[in-house]
Design a protein around this motif. Structure first.
Motif, mmCIF file in Angstrom:
data_model
loop_
_atom_site.group_PDB
_atom_site.id
_atom_site.type_symbol
_atom_site.label_atom_id
_atom_site.label_comp_id
_atom_site.label_asym_id
_atom_site.label_seq_id
_atom_site.Cartn_x
_atom_site.Cartn_y
_atom_site.Cartn_z
ATOM 1 N N THR A 1 -3.391 24.559 -1.624
ATOM 2 C CA THR A 1 -2.871 23.245 -2.027
ATOM 3 C C THR A 1 -3.983 22.440 -2.687
ATOM 4 O O THR A 1 -5.164 22.760 -2.544
ATOM 5 C CB THR A 1 -2.332 22.460 -0.822
ATOM 6 O OG1 THR A 1 -3.383 22.324 0.160
ATOM 7 C CG2 THR A 1 -1.138 23.162 -0.184
ATOM 8 N N THR A 2 -3.586 21.413 -3.390
ATOM 9 C CA THR A 2 -4.549 20.450 -3.946
ATOM 10 C C THR A 2 -4.293 19.095 -3.304
ATOM 11 O O THR A 2 -3.125 18.719 -3.080
ATOM 12 C CB THR A 2 -4.412 20.343 -5.470
ATOM 13 O OG1 THR A 2 -3.064 19.990 -5.795
ATOM 14 C CG2 THR A 2 -4.757 21.661 -6.135
ATOM 15 N N PRO A 3 -5.332 18.362 -2.972
ATOM 16 C CA PRO A 3 -5.154 17.078 -2.278
ATOM 17 C C PRO A 3 -4.315 16.095 -3.097
ATOM 18 O O PRO A 3 -4.398 16.062 -4.327
ATOM 19 C CB PRO A 3 -6.587 16.570 -2.108
ATOM 20 C CG PRO A 3 -7.442 17.788 -2.218
ATOM 21 C CD PRO A 3 -6.750 18.696 -3.190
ATOM 22 N N ALA A 4 -3.513 15.312 -2.406
ATOM 23 C CA ALA A 4 -2.744 14.253 -3.064
ATOM 24 C C ALA A 4 -3.679 13.117 -3.452
ATOM 25 O O ALA A 4 -4.754 12.948 -2.861
ATOM 26 C CB ALA A 4 -1.658 13.737 -2.125
ATOM 27 N N PRO A 5 -3.304 12.335 -4.448
ATOM 28 C CA PRO A 5 -4.139 11.191 -4.836
ATOM 29 C C PRO A 5 -4.304 10.200 -3.680
ATOM 30 O O PRO A 5 -3.452 10.105 -2.789
ATOM 31 C CB PRO A 5 -3.341 10.550 -5.984
ATOM 32 C CG PRO A 5 -2.445 11.628 -6.494
ATOM 33 C CD PRO A 5 -2.110 12.477 -5.300
ATOM 34 N N VAL A 6 -5.414 9.485 -3.707
ATOM 35 C CA VAL A 6 -5.649 8.450 -2.698
ATOM 36 C C VAL A 6 -4.608 7.345 -2.876
ATOM 37 O O VAL A 6 -4.313 6.935 -4.006
ATOM 38 C CB VAL A 6 -7.069 7.863 -2.862
ATOM 39 C CG1 VAL A 6 -7.288 6.700 -1.900
ATOM 40 C CG2 VAL A 6 -8.110 8.957 -2.648
ATOM 41 N N PRO A 7 -3.983 6.870 -1.798
ATOM 42 C CA PRO A 7 -2.968 5.811 -1.920
ATOM 43 C C PRO A 7 -3.525 4.574 -2.615
ATOM 44 O O PRO A 7 -4.662 4.156 -2.372
ATOM 45 C CB PRO A 7 -2.593 5.509 -0.466
ATOM 46 C CG PRO A 7 -2.942 6.747 0.282
ATOM 47 C CD PRO A 7 -4.148 7.303 -0.410
ATOM 48 N N ARG B 1 0.839 -1.202 0.000
ATOM 49 C CA ARG B 1 0.000 0.000 0.000
ATOM 50 C C ARG B 1 0.874 1.253 0.000
ATOM 51 O O ARG B 1 1.788 1.389 0.824
ATOM 52 C CB ARG B 1 -0.931 0.015 1.219
ATOM 53 C CG ARG B 1 -1.999 1.106 1.146
ATOM 54 C CD ARG B 1 -2.918 1.059 2.361
ATOM 55 N NE ARG B 1 -3.642 -0.195 2.474
ATOM 56 C CZ ARG B 1 -4.755 -0.473 1.789
ATOM 57 N NH1 ARG B 1 -5.244 0.402 0.949
ATOM 58 N NH2 ARG B 1 -5.359 -1.627 1.971
ATOM 59 N N GLU B 2 0.606 2.130 -0.950
ATOM 60 C CA GLU B 2 1.345 3.390 -1.017
ATOM 61 C C GLU B 2 1.174 4.199 0.261
ATOM 62 O O GLU B 2 0.108 4.176 0.885
ATOM 63 C CB GLU B 2 0.817 4.253 -2.169
ATOM 64 C CG GLU B 2 1.319 3.940 -3.530
ATOM 65 C CD GLU B 2 0.802 4.943 -4.538
ATOM 66 O OE1 GLU B 2 1.627 5.495 -5.279
ATOM 67 O OE2 GLU B 2 -0.425 5.175 -4.596
ATOM 68 N N LYS B 3 2.216 4.941 0.616
ATOM 69 C CA LYS B 3 2.090 5.899 1.706
ATOM 70 C C LYS B 3 1.248 7.085 1.232
ATOM 71 O O LYS B 3 1.292 7.467 0.065
ATOM 72 C CB LYS B 3 3.477 6.402 2.124
ATOM 73 C CG LYS B 3 4.316 5.395 2.904
ATOM 74 C CD LYS B 3 3.808 5.282 4.333
ATOM 75 C CE LYS B 3 4.665 4.324 5.155
ATOM 76 N NZ LYS B 3 6.048 4.780 5.338
ATOM 77 N N GLN B 4 0.489 7.651 2.158
ATOM 78 C CA GLN B 4 -0.268 8.858 1.838
ATOM 79 C C GLN B 4 0.705 10.010 1.597
ATOM 80 O O GLN B 4 1.525 10.327 2.451
ATOM 81 C CB GLN B 4 -1.217 9.220 2.975
ATOM 82 C CG GLN B 4 -1.978 10.512 2.777
ATOM 83 C CD GLN B 4 -2.933 10.451 1.598
ATOM 84 O OE1 GLN B 4 -3.866 9.650 1.586
ATOM 85 N NE2 GLN B 4 -2.709 11.289 0.596
ATOM 86 N N ARG B 5 0.631 10.596 0.431
ATOM 87 C CA ARG B 5 1.513 11.715 0.119
ATOM 88 C C ARG B 5 0.906 13.031 0.575
ATOM 89 O O ARG B 5 -0.307 13.140 0.778
ATOM 90 C CB ARG B 5 1.786 11.754 -1.394
ATOM 91 C CG ARG B 5 2.727 10.655 -1.849
ATOM 92 C CD ARG B 5 2.932 10.711 -3.350
ATOM 93 N NE ARG B 5 1.804 10.122 -4.061
ATOM 94 C CZ ARG B 5 1.587 10.251 -5.361
ATOM 95 N NH1 ARG B 5 2.413 10.985 -6.083
ATOM 96 N NH2 ARG B 5 0.553 9.674 -5.938
ATOM 97 N N LEU B 6 1.766 14.032 0.714
ATOM 98 C CA LEU B 6 1.307 15.345 1.122
ATOM 99 C C LEU B 6 0.608 16.044 -0.040
ATOM 100 O O LEU B 6 0.840 15.717 -1.204
ATOM 101 C CB LEU B 6 2.500 16.190 1.589
ATOM 102 C CG LEU B 6 3.205 15.708 2.865
ATOM 103 C CD1 LEU B 6 4.459 16.537 3.115
ATOM 104 C CD2 LEU B 6 2.269 15.774 4.062
ATOM 105 N N PRO B 7 -0.254 17.021 0.267
ATOM 106 C CA PRO B 7 -0.895 17.782 -0.813
ATOM 107 C C PRO B 7 0.141 18.502 -1.680
ATOM 108 O O PRO B 7 1.291 18.691 -1.272
ATOM 109 C CB PRO B 7 -1.761 18.795 -0.049
ATOM 110 C CG PRO B 7 -1.945 18.204 1.307
ATOM 111 C CD PRO B 7 -0.697 17.445 1.606
ATOM 112 N N ARG B 8 -0.294 18.902 -2.854
ATOM 113 C CA ARG B 8 0.581 19.628 -3.769
ATOM 114 C C ARG B 8 0.294 21.122 -3.677
ATOM 115 O O ARG B 8 -0.832 21.539 -3.425
ATOM 116 C CB ARG B 8 0.347 19.165 -5.205
ATOM 117 C CG ARG B 8 0.609 17.679 -5.420
ATOM 118 C CD ARG B 8 0.111 17.248 -6.782
ATOM 119 N NE ARG B 8 0.331 15.822 -7.012
ATOM 120 C CZ ARG B 8 -0.158 15.145 -8.049
ATOM 121 N NH1 ARG B 8 -0.893 15.771 -8.948
ATOM 122 N NH2 ARG B 8 0.077 13.858 -8.185
#
Length: 303
Positions: free
Chosen positions: A198-204, A152-159
């Motif tokens: 910011t814009t939300p990061a993609p869902v992991p 499972r990908e880690k949750q990334r920070l917003p852009r």
């Protein structure tokens, strides 16, 4: 960010019809992992242009030969090719003993550090937390101890929203704070919400690898809502009795599992050597779960 799986091997116990033993490459943001390592894996890596020394992690599901007999050869080749980086191998009890024994009798002293971590066959556990992804094992039900793997990908920070901050003259060093949700106050005391800048990061995204197993519900909770599910489908359903006897799954059952857990996409593999033509397995699976694909060697599935 890349998150994709490349099939290196898709057959079960016997390599026939140009199909090889189980092996897959997972690329998560250029961190390369190998999942299972049957005979011929080295040649398949070469065939599809994947450099073995890029592999950082290796995950072995169980100690039936078609899932690990290529491992010592690969470890040795990495040594001969001048590898320096540590190699981390995760697998069942006994795997380290097998590796050590073969290296001992070949009088091979590796140039790099080999770290072997034993997985639990009875409980689910997180075995790795990398900067890019987490890896969990979960018990399957096979003739010998066998584990599945959930990546499972880690949750990334917003852009940063460049259009939103263009006229605000926000200092660049403040950008990481915005990504962490800290609002920005300008020189006039006006507060600009981080959420607006910011814009939300993609869902992991997630990938589940279900190696050899009979169809039981105990592991289903670990693969719920997975984006891509690889599940063994050794036999057609008219061979159900044989599947149960050998602790394997049919193509129909794999589809039923994918549907029950809410997977977005299913890839079936670990095909019996009795099937030269794989289309009937695909057709059978699609009667229940339409978004099914075959684990064709050389195919890459983006998650």
């Amino acid at each position: 960010m890349r998150f994709e799986v490349t099939i290196l091997g898709s057959n079960s116990a016997t390599p026939l019809f140009g199909r090889h033993h189980t092996a897959q490459i997972l690329n998560c943001n250029e961190i390369v992992s190998l999942i299972d390592c049957g005979e011929g894996t080295q040649l398949q890596l070469q065939r599809y242009g994947i450099k073995a020394n890029r592999i950082k992690y290796i995950f072995i599901s169980h100690l039936h030969g078609d899932h690990y007999l290529g491992l010592v050869g690969l470890i040795s080749s990495m040594h001969l090719n001048g590898r320096k980086e540590d190699l981390h191998v995760f697998g069942p009890e006994g795997l380290k003993e097998i590796i050590d024994l073969q290296l001992h009798y070949s009088e091979t002293s590796l140039r790099y550090k080999l770290v072997v971590q034993t997985t639990s066959p009875h409980t689910a556990e997180t075995i790795l937390s990398d900067a890019n992804f987490d890896v969990m094992t979960f018990p399957l039900s096979h003739r010998i101890n066998c584990t599945g793997f959930l990546f499972r990908e880690k949750q990334r920070l917003p852009r940063i929203n460049k259009d939103a901050i263009a006229a605000l003259n926000i200092p660049t060093p403040y950008y990481p704070l915005l990504k962490r949700g800290i609002d920005y106050t300008d020189n006039e005391g006006k507060v600009h919400r981080a959420a607006d800048l910011t814009t939300p990061a993609p869902v992991p995204r997630s990938y589940a690898f279900c190696s050899d197993t009979v169809n039981i519900k105990s592991y289903w909770p670990y693969i719920e809502k997975v984006d891509l599910l690889y599940h063994e489908a050794t036999f057609l359903h008219d061979m159900l009795e044989r599947a149960v006897e050998t602790f394997h799954t049919t193509a129909l059952q794999a589809a039923e599992i994918a549907k029950a857990v809410g997977a977005r996409k299913l890839v079936i593999g670990h095909f019996s050597a009795r099937y030269k033509d794989l289309q009937p397995l695909l057709d059978e699976s699609r009667t229940v779960f339409s978004n099914t694909e075959l684990a064709i060697e050389g195919e890459t599935f983006e998650i």
